[in-house]
Design a protein around this motif. Structure first.
Motif, short mmCIF file in Angstrom:
data_model
loop_
_atom_site.label_atom_id
_atom_site.label_comp_id
_atom_site.label_asym_id
_atom_site.label_seq_id
_atom_site.Cartn_x
_atom_site.Cartn_y
_atom_site.Cartn_z
N ILE A 98 0.97 -1.25 0.17
CA ILE A 98 0.15 -0.07 -0.16
C ILE A 98 0.61 1.33 0.09
O ILE A 98 0.40 2.11 -0.53
N GLY A 99 2.25 1.13 0.64
CA GLY A 99 3.11 2.25 0.67
C GLY A 99 3.38 2.73 -0.92
O GLY A 99 3.63 3.68 -1.38
N VAL A 100 3.86 1.54 -1.65
CA VAL A 100 4.47 1.84 -2.83
C VAL A 100 3.09 2.19 -3.80
O VAL A 100 3.31 3.18 -4.55
N LEU A 164 2.46 -10.80 3.18
CA LEU A 164 2.54 -10.10 2.11
C LEU A 164 1.09 -9.91 1.31
O LEU A 164 0.68 -8.85 0.63
N ILE A 165 0.44 -11.09 1.32
CA ILE A 165 -0.98 -11.20 0.76
C ILE A 165 -1.67 -10.49 1.24
O ILE A 165 -2.43 -9.75 0.77
N TYR A 166 -1.70 -10.50 2.58
CA TYR A 166 -2.86 -9.46 3.34
C TYR A 166 -2.09 -7.98 2.90
O TYR A 166 -3.53 -7.19 2.78
N GLY A 167 -1.04 -7.64 2.97
CA GLY A 167 -0.76 -6.25 2.37
C GLY A 167 -1.29 -5.84 0.94
O GLY A 167 -1.58 -4.78 0.78
N ILE A 168 -1.16 -6.81 0.09
CA ILE A 168 -1.75 -6.59 -1.22
C ILE A 168 -3.15 -6.52 -1.18
O ILE A 168 -3.80 -5.47 -1.91
N CYS A 169 -3.82 -7.24 -0.42
CA CYS A 169 -5.41 -7.05 -0.31
C CYS A 169 -5.63 -5.76 0.42
O CYS A 169 -6.56 -5.05 -0.02
N GLN A 170 -4.88 -5.14 1.31
CA GLN A 170 -5.13 -3.88 1.79
C GLN A 170 -4.73 -2.83 0.76
O GLN A 170 -5.40 -1.84 0.77
#
Length: 291
Positions: A98-100, A164-170
């Motif tokens: 989400i930062g990127v 990381l998958i959680y992060g992509i979902c976020q």
């Protein structure tokens, strides 16, 4: 923005930030239905600081342990296997997507992504995804005629890949209508995590992203002078108080209840928006904010 508008929008932000219904979509829709100017991405990001302050207080013991263990693990290798230290690293890893994307897609987030047709599509699409994930979790929990209940994963089972998958979902929640909690909880349920575990990591994962986004917008707003500071601060305080109450309720709710009421609500709201936009009763585009 008037004080009355800020009161209503603060209530909406607090009520919807932690529910899988998309707070950014509801802020946009509340303004559209009321004939107000779109509060904008900056207002949304700043008021989210209020709701994240509620997360910090509600999960203060967990957060304190995580920060302490993670900090000590930087110099003490023996602590790197500690669950709290690992959680600190996993929150950092999960925050990268989400930062990127938040920086890369800033112009789209503040412009084209706020089209109500996109919002409606995301409300319906993500609602269906959440519904499927909820059914899979319910099937595992209850078992079946020829199948024993399946043990789902706890936060202690979380690894780098899942984080990381959680992060992509976020990161998907950068589009209004998706819902940060809805996307991350759905991702967690699909990966086999318990409802409460998925929600807890979702809330912890949101802290760096939301605070960074809010502070980034705060800096831009201060330099640009395009924010009505009094009403915005008032809305942020309202969002904090309401958000804290919602977290407490939601964590109890998900331990025994299904997400299906939120699924049906999302689908119904999305259909209503499509009908109103299609008939010309509602403009799909945000009115330009005058500050």
């Amino acid at each position: 923005m008037s004080w009355f508008e800020s009161l209503i929008l603060g209530l909406v932000q607090g009520l919807t930030e932690f529910l899988p219904v998309s707070s950014s979509a509801h802020l946009r829709l509340t303004a559209a239905f009321s004939g107000w100017e779109d509060p904008g991405a900056a207002f949304t990001a700043i008021t989210q600081i209020g709701t994240e302050a509620a997360v910090l207080i509600y999960f203060r013991k967990d957060i304190g342990r995580i920060i302490s263990a993670w900090t000590r693990s930087l110099t003490d290798k023996s602590l790197r296997s500690d669950p709290d230290a690992r959680m600190g690293w996993l929150v950092i890893v999960g925050s990268i997507p989400i930062g990127v994307l938040g920086v890369t897609l800033k112009d789209q987030i503040e412009g084209p992504f706020r089209d109500l047709r996109i919002t409606a599509t995301m409300l319906i699409g993500m609602g269906i995804v959440l519904g499927v994930a909820d059914r899979l979790a319910a099937r595992d929990e209850s078992g079946g005629k020829h199948r024993a209940p399946k043990q789902r994963k706890a936060l202690e089972d979380l690894g780098v890949r899942d984080g990381l998958i959680y992060g992509i979902c976020q990161a998907m929640a950068l589009v209004p209508g998706v819902s940060r909690s809805g996307a991350t909880i759905s991702g967690g349920l699909f990966m086999g995590y318990k409802r409460e575990a998925a929600a807890r990591y979702s809330f912890l994962l949101a802290i760096p992203a939301v605070l960074a986004s809010g502070l980034f917008e705060l800096k831009d707003a201060t330099e640009g002078g395009h924010v009505s500071w009094g009403p915005t601060i008032f809305a942020t305080v309202i969002a904090f108080g309401v958000g804290y109450a919602v977290i407490a309720w939601f964590m109890k709710f998900i331990s025994t209840k299904s997400f299906m009421p939120f699924v049906w609500y999302r689908i119904a709201l999305g259909i209503v928006i499509i009908v109103l936009v299609s008939t010309g009763a509602l403009s799909p585009h945000a009115a330009e904010s005058a500050g």
